[in-house]
Design a protein around this motif. Structure first.
Motif, PDB file in Angstrom:
ATOM      1  N   ALA A  36       0.894  -1.149  -0.259  1.00  0.00           N
ATOM      2  CA  ALA A  36      -0.237  -0.006  -0.610  1.00  0.00           C
ATOM      3  C   ALA A  36       0.572   0.970   0.133  1.00  0.00           C
ATOM      4  CB  ALA A  36      -0.871  -0.407   1.623  1.00  0.00           C
ATOM      5  N   ALA A  37       1.802   1.066   0.458  1.00  0.00           N
ATOM      6  CA  ALA A  37       3.113   2.512   0.470  1.00  0.00           C
ATOM      7  C   ALA A  37       3.714   2.794  -0.842  1.00  0.00           C
ATOM      8  CB  ALA A  37       3.683   2.019   2.017  1.00  0.00           C
ATOM      9  N   ALA A  38       4.004   1.564  -1.462  1.00  0.00           N
ATOM     10  CA  ALA A  38       4.309   1.664  -2.127  1.00  0.00           C
ATOM     11  C   ALA A  38       3.280   2.088  -3.602  1.00  0.00           C
ATOM     12  CB  ALA A  38       5.115   0.604  -3.194  1.00  0.00           C
ATOM     13  N   ALA A  39       3.380   3.031  -4.329  1.00  0.00           N
ATOM     14  CA  ALA A  39       3.509   3.794  -5.591  1.00  0.00           C
ATOM     15  C   ALA A  39       3.411   3.350  -6.515  1.00  0.00           C
ATOM     16  CB  ALA A  39       2.973   5.395  -5.450  1.00  0.00           C
ATOM     17  N   ALA A  40       1.876   2.594  -7.225  1.00  0.00           N
ATOM     18  CA  ALA A  40       1.731   2.195  -8.536  1.00  0.00           C
ATOM     19  C   ALA A  40       3.066   3.696  -9.709  1.00  0.00           C
ATOM     20  CB  ALA A  40       0.676   2.270  -8.835  1.00  0.00           C
ATOM     21  N   PRO A  41       3.595   2.535 -10.363  1.00  0.00           N
ATOM     22  CA  PRO A  41       4.287   3.523 -10.814  1.00  0.00           C
ATOM     23  C   PRO A  41       3.900   4.238 -12.129  1.00  0.00           C
ATOM     24  CG  PRO A  41       5.116   1.193 -11.409  1.00  0.00           C
ATOM     25  CD  PRO A  41       3.727   1.159 -10.702  1.00  0.00           C
TER      26      PRO A  41
ATOM     27  N   GLU B 105       6.852   4.844 -15.890  1.00  0.00           N
ATOM     28  CA  GLU B 105       8.240   4.565 -15.699  1.00  0.00           C
ATOM     29  C   GLU B 105       8.412   3.902 -15.984  1.00  0.00           C
ATOM     30  OE1 GLU B 105       6.638   5.926 -11.813  1.00  0.00           O
ATOM     31  OE2 GLU B 105       7.826   7.793 -11.323  1.00  0.00           O
ATOM     32  N   LYS B 106       9.671   3.067 -14.869  1.00  0.00           N
ATOM     33  CA  LYS B 106      10.283   1.505 -15.575  1.00  0.00           C
ATOM     34  C   LYS B 106       9.260   0.770 -14.906  1.00  0.00           C
ATOM     35  CE  LYS B 106      14.686   2.536 -17.097  1.00  0.00           C
ATOM     36  NZ  LYS B 106      16.510   2.499 -17.303  1.00  0.00           N
ATOM     37  N   VAL B 107       8.785  -0.714 -15.337  1.00  0.00           N
ATOM     38  CA  VAL B 107       8.312  -1.224 -14.149  1.00  0.00           C
ATOM     39  C   VAL B 107       9.128  -2.795 -13.817  1.00  0.00           C
ATOM     40  CG1 VAL B 107       6.348  -2.647 -13.804  1.00  0.00           C
ATOM     41  CG2 VAL B 107       5.980  -0.314 -14.852  1.00  0.00           C
TER      42      VAL B 107
ATOM     43  N   GLY C 120       6.142  -3.161  -9.809  1.00  0.00           N
ATOM     44  CA  GLY C 120       6.907  -2.323  -8.540  1.00  0.00           C
ATOM     45  C   GLY C 120       7.451  -0.828  -9.134  1.00  0.00           C
ATOM     46  N   ARG C 121       7.415   0.118  -9.191  1.00  0.00           N
ATOM     47  CA  ARG C 121       8.044   1.020  -9.323  1.00  0.00           C
ATOM     48  C   ARG C 121      10.193   0.909  -8.772  1.00  0.00           C
ATOM     49  NH1 ARG C 121       6.540   6.950  -7.054  1.00  0.00           N
ATOM     50  NH2 ARG C 121       7.884   5.914  -6.066  1.00  0.00           N
ATOM     51  N   VAL C 122      10.731   1.608 -10.005  1.00  0.00           N
ATOM     52  CA  VAL C 122      12.387   0.868 -10.466  1.00  0.00           C
ATOM     53  C   VAL C 122      12.973   2.469  -9.852  1.00  0.00           C
ATOM     54  CG1 VAL C 122      13.999   0.279 -11.489  1.00  0.00           C
ATOM     55  CG2 VAL C 122      11.750  -0.985 -11.930  1.00  0.00           C
ATOM     56  N   ASP C 123      13.630   2.280  -8.452  1.00  0.00           N
ATOM     57  CA  ASP C 123      14.237   3.430  -7.848  1.00  0.00           C
ATOM     58  C   ASP C 123      15.314   3.421  -8.979  1.00  0.00           C
ATOM     59  OD1 ASP C 123      16.341   1.881  -7.102  1.00  0.00           O
ATOM     60  OD2 ASP C 123      15.641   2.089  -5.163  1.00  0.00           O
ATOM     61  N   ARG C 124      15.859   5.011  -8.220  1.00  0.00           N
ATOM     62  CA  ARG C 124      17.115   5.326  -9.482  1.00  0.00           C
ATOM     63  C   ARG C 124      18.779   4.596  -8.832  1.00  0.00           C
ATOM     64  NH1 ARG C 124      18.224  10.953  -6.986  1.00  0.00           N
ATOM     65  NH2 ARG C 124      20.162  11.483  -9.370  1.00  0.00           N
ATOM     66  N   ASP C 125      18.196   3.501  -8.409  1.00  0.00           N
ATOM     67  CA  ASP C 125      19.625   2.405  -8.162  1.00  0.00           C
ATOM     68  C   ASP C 125      19.230   2.090  -9.159  1.00  0.00           C
ATOM     69  OD1 ASP C 125      20.991   4.095  -6.585  1.00  0.00           O
ATOM     70  OD2 ASP C 125      20.387   3.466  -5.217  1.00  0.00           O
ATOM     71  N   GLY C 126      18.211   1.224  -9.916  1.00  0.00           N
ATOM     72  CA  GLY C 126      17.817   0.008 -10.742  1.00  0.00           C
ATOM     73  C   GLY C 126      17.507  -1.160  -9.872  1.00  0.00           C
TER      74      GLY C 126
ATOM     75  N   ALA D 150      16.589  -6.558  -8.712  1.00  0.00           N
ATOM     76  CA  ALA D 150      17.819  -5.166  -9.334  1.00  0.00           C
ATOM     77  C   ALA D 150      17.365  -5.801 -10.276  1.00  0.00           C
ATOM     78  CB  ALA D 150      19.455  -6.445  -9.643  1.00  0.00           C
ATOM     79  N   GLN D 151      17.311  -4.851 -11.448  1.00  0.00           N
ATOM     80  CA  GLN D 151      16.443  -4.975 -13.139  1.00  0.00           C
ATOM     81  C   GLN D 151      17.806  -5.107 -13.107  1.00  0.00           C
ATOM     82  OE1 GLN D 151      13.633  -4.348 -12.964  1.00  0.00           O
ATOM     83  NE2 GLN D 151      13.750  -4.917 -11.205  1.00  0.00           N
ATOM     84  N   PRO D 152      17.870  -5.513 -14.860  1.00  0.00           N
ATOM     85  CA  PRO D 152      19.057  -5.922 -16.118  1.00  0.00           C
ATOM     86  C   PRO D 152      18.973  -4.653 -16.682  1.00  0.00           C
ATOM     87  CG  PRO D 152      16.588  -6.352 -16.138  1.00  0.00           C
ATOM     88  CD  PRO D 152      16.397  -5.898 -15.235  1.00  0.00           C
ATOM     89  N   ARG D 153      20.054  -4.430 -16.390  1.00  0.00           N
ATOM     90  CA  ARG D 153      21.245  -2.524 -16.768  1.00  0.00           C
ATOM     91  C   ARG D 153      20.628  -2.231 -18.004  1.00  0.00           C
ATOM     92  NH1 ARG D 153      24.576  -3.696 -12.742  1.00  0.00           N
ATOM     93  NH2 ARG D 153      24.727  -1.998 -10.497  1.00  0.00           N
ATOM     94  N   GLU D 154      20.587  -1.473 -18.967  1.00  0.00           N
ATOM     95  CA  GLU D 154      20.558  -1.580 -20.558  1.00  0.00           C
ATOM     96  C   GLU D 154      21.441  -1.838 -21.240  1.00  0.00           C
ATOM     97  OE1 GLU D 154      18.737   2.527 -21.569  1.00  0.00           O
ATOM     98  OE2 GLU D 154      16.939   1.483 -20.552  1.00  0.00           O
ATOM     99  N   ARG D 155      22.489  -1.627 -20.254  1.00  0.00           N
ATOM    100  CA  ARG D 155      24.273  -1.870 -21.353  1.00  0.00           C
ATOM    101  C   ARG D 155      24.261  -3.083 -20.770  1.00  0.00           C
ATOM    102  NH1 ARG D 155      28.137   3.347 -19.478  1.00  0.00           N
ATOM    103  NH2 ARG D 155      29.638   2.085 -20.374  1.00  0.00           N
TER     104      ARG D 155
END
Length: 477
Positions: free
Chosen positions: A159-164, A168-170, A177-183, A191-196
């Motif tokens: 409930a506390a986590a805001a919907a993307p 925004e990245k999912v 969940g929303r992906v933060d600035r740290d990935g 941990a999300q896969p990096r684009e690079r």
């Protein structure tokens, strides 16, 4: 005061079945002790218990124990009225409303199953499950147990986590969940896969592929491929490959900044008519300045980044430009350029010299190449782009190939598995001249099959010229 228990008079002697006289303690015929307790009979017939008819409400209230001081239990009225000779219908437990201690109705999963009849379960009865996997096709088939109620901690966190929001990245794991600035996902922490991690690009006749490899947690390589036109209208093709120095801070940012700056510099100078070799020199200088700028403390630096300024970002650079009949290469560091002729019977060549400890030992005549590259210090670089580098010495060279071939621009993540020019030519697929992207993919796969210990980046530039007779594949200008 204690009381003695008197035995009742016996009609017959248990020993001889003769009737004893009144008050005899012993049988006059056989002497049997009549005061002994008779043995329990072996058979205890079942006695029928009759149910008394229902009493009126008034008499029932009077029959309630007044001494208990508690309110009489109020049983629900029967749904049907029985006859005067039979009791009222009996309620089953499932007929009563089920509530918890707070008075709320219980859920279906919390019902207490009824006892099965003596003759077995009714045909319409549903079998009771005791593993909380009552939904067919659901959790039962996944092997997981469905919780009876959601975990309040999880519910609060979700409930506390805001919907993307839109754009925004999912999260790739929970898909919500929303992906933060740290990935990382703000909902499940994945941990999300990096684009690079893996990049591919094909632009006309030039193509490049970069991969994170099998041992590194991120891709610190970068590349840039582009094309432009010279003042006479002839095409010019550019390929820049950079390798971040892992021991420095933010090597991935350094390689990306250097590749972009060098590419932009070439796209600006070549159309103005600048000689390709001079344009390459200026591009390396521009890349060095871009990397040096990263050493400045950013305004939004965090406390855990206290060491960002102590080890300046750094990277190596190698590039190739095909303009007219010239092939111009430039480099700083240990990334390389190879020449692979279209006719594999012709000699191949490595067009760059490493800025490394091993290359210096060989150039000084202190070791041969096999001895130098067998040393643990072999890959220690002596030249790089960065604020903490020694005096910048861009290397450039111009060649005029006399036959068609393939230019291979790569980092040490590839040439570590194909070091000599002959080994690199053997790794290049035969159709790479016509399909450079496929050829670059094959070369990256060659490095991954070899172990993938480092990031792998390679760019392929097919060089098509009209054969001009015998001679070396590349003539230095």
């Amino acid at each position: 005061m204690s009381q003695s228990h008197q035995q009742p008079a016996l009609a017959k002697c248990p020993g001889c079945e003769e009737p004893p006289a009144a008050g005899d303690l012993f049988c006059g015929a056989c002497g049997y002790d009549l005061s002994a307790v008779p043995a329990r009979p072996g058979d205890r017939p079942t006695m029928p218990i009759t149910v008394p008819p229902a009493a009126p409400e008034a008499s029932a209230a009077q029959a309630a124990p007044a001494a208990s001081g508690a309110e009489a239990v109020r049983w629900p009225a029967a749904a049907e009225t029985g006859s005067s000779d039979a009791p009222a219908p009996v309620h089953r437990p499932s007929d009563l409303p089920e509530t918890d201690s707070g008075g709320r109705p219980l859920g279906e999963q919390e019902r207490v199953p009824e006892p099965e009849p003596v003759g077995g379960p009714e045909p319409s009865a549903v079998p009771v499950r005791h593993d909380d996997r009552a939904e067919p096709g659901g959790a039962e088939h996944s092997g997981d147990f469905a919780p009876a109620a959601p975990d309040p901690r999880t519910a609060e966190h979700q409930a506390a986590a805001a919907a993307p929001a839109a754009g925004e990245k999912v999260c790739v794991a929970c898909r919500s969940g929303r992906v933060d600035r740290d990935g990382y996902c703000e909902n499940c922490g994945h941990a999300q896969p990096r684009e690079r991690d893996h990049m591919e690009q094909e632009l006309g006749s030039v193509a490049a592929v970069s991969d994170r490899g099998l041992r590194h947690h991120r891709n610190e390589d970068a590349f840039a491929v582009s094309s432009t036109a010279l003042p006479d209208g002839s095409p010019a093709v550019v390929a820049i490959v950079c390798d971040g120095v892992s021991s420095a801070s933010r090597p991935d940012e350094a390689s990306a900044a250097a590749a972009n700056a060098a590419n932009e510099s070439l796209l600006e100078s070549l159309p103005r008519g600048t000689h390709p070799q001079q344009a390459m020199h200026e591009a390396i200088v521009a890349a060095s300045e871009a990397v040096n700028a990263l050493a400045q403390e950013p305004a939004g630096a965090m406390e855990h980044d206290a060491h960002r300024h102590q080890n300046a970002p750094a990277c190596t650079l190698v590039g190739a430009v095909m303009a007219g009949e010239l092939l111009v290469v430039g480099w700083v560091g240990d990334s390389r350029v190879y020449w692979v002729p279209e006719d594999r019977t012709q000699p191949t060549a490595r067009l760059t010299e490493d800025d490394s400890w091993a290359a210096q030992m060989v150039a000084a005549g202190l070791m041969n190449e096999a001895e130098a590259y067998a040393d643990e210090r072999a890959h220690a670089i002596t030249g790089w782009l960065g604020a903490d580098a020694y005096e910048l010495e861009p290397h450039t060279a111009a060649f005029k190939p006399d036959r068609p071939g393939l230019v291979v621009v790569c980092t040490d993540g590839l040439w570590n598995y194909a070091e000599s020019a002959e080994e690199m030519a053997a790794a290049v697929p035969a159709d790479a001249q016509e399909h450079p992207l496929r050829g670059a993919q094959v070369l990256v796969g060659h490095a991954l099959d070899g172990g993938g210990h480092d990031n792998v980046t390679v760019a392929l530039l097919p060089f098509a010229v009209r054969p001009q007779g015998a001679g070396s594949a590349c003539e230095t200008v």
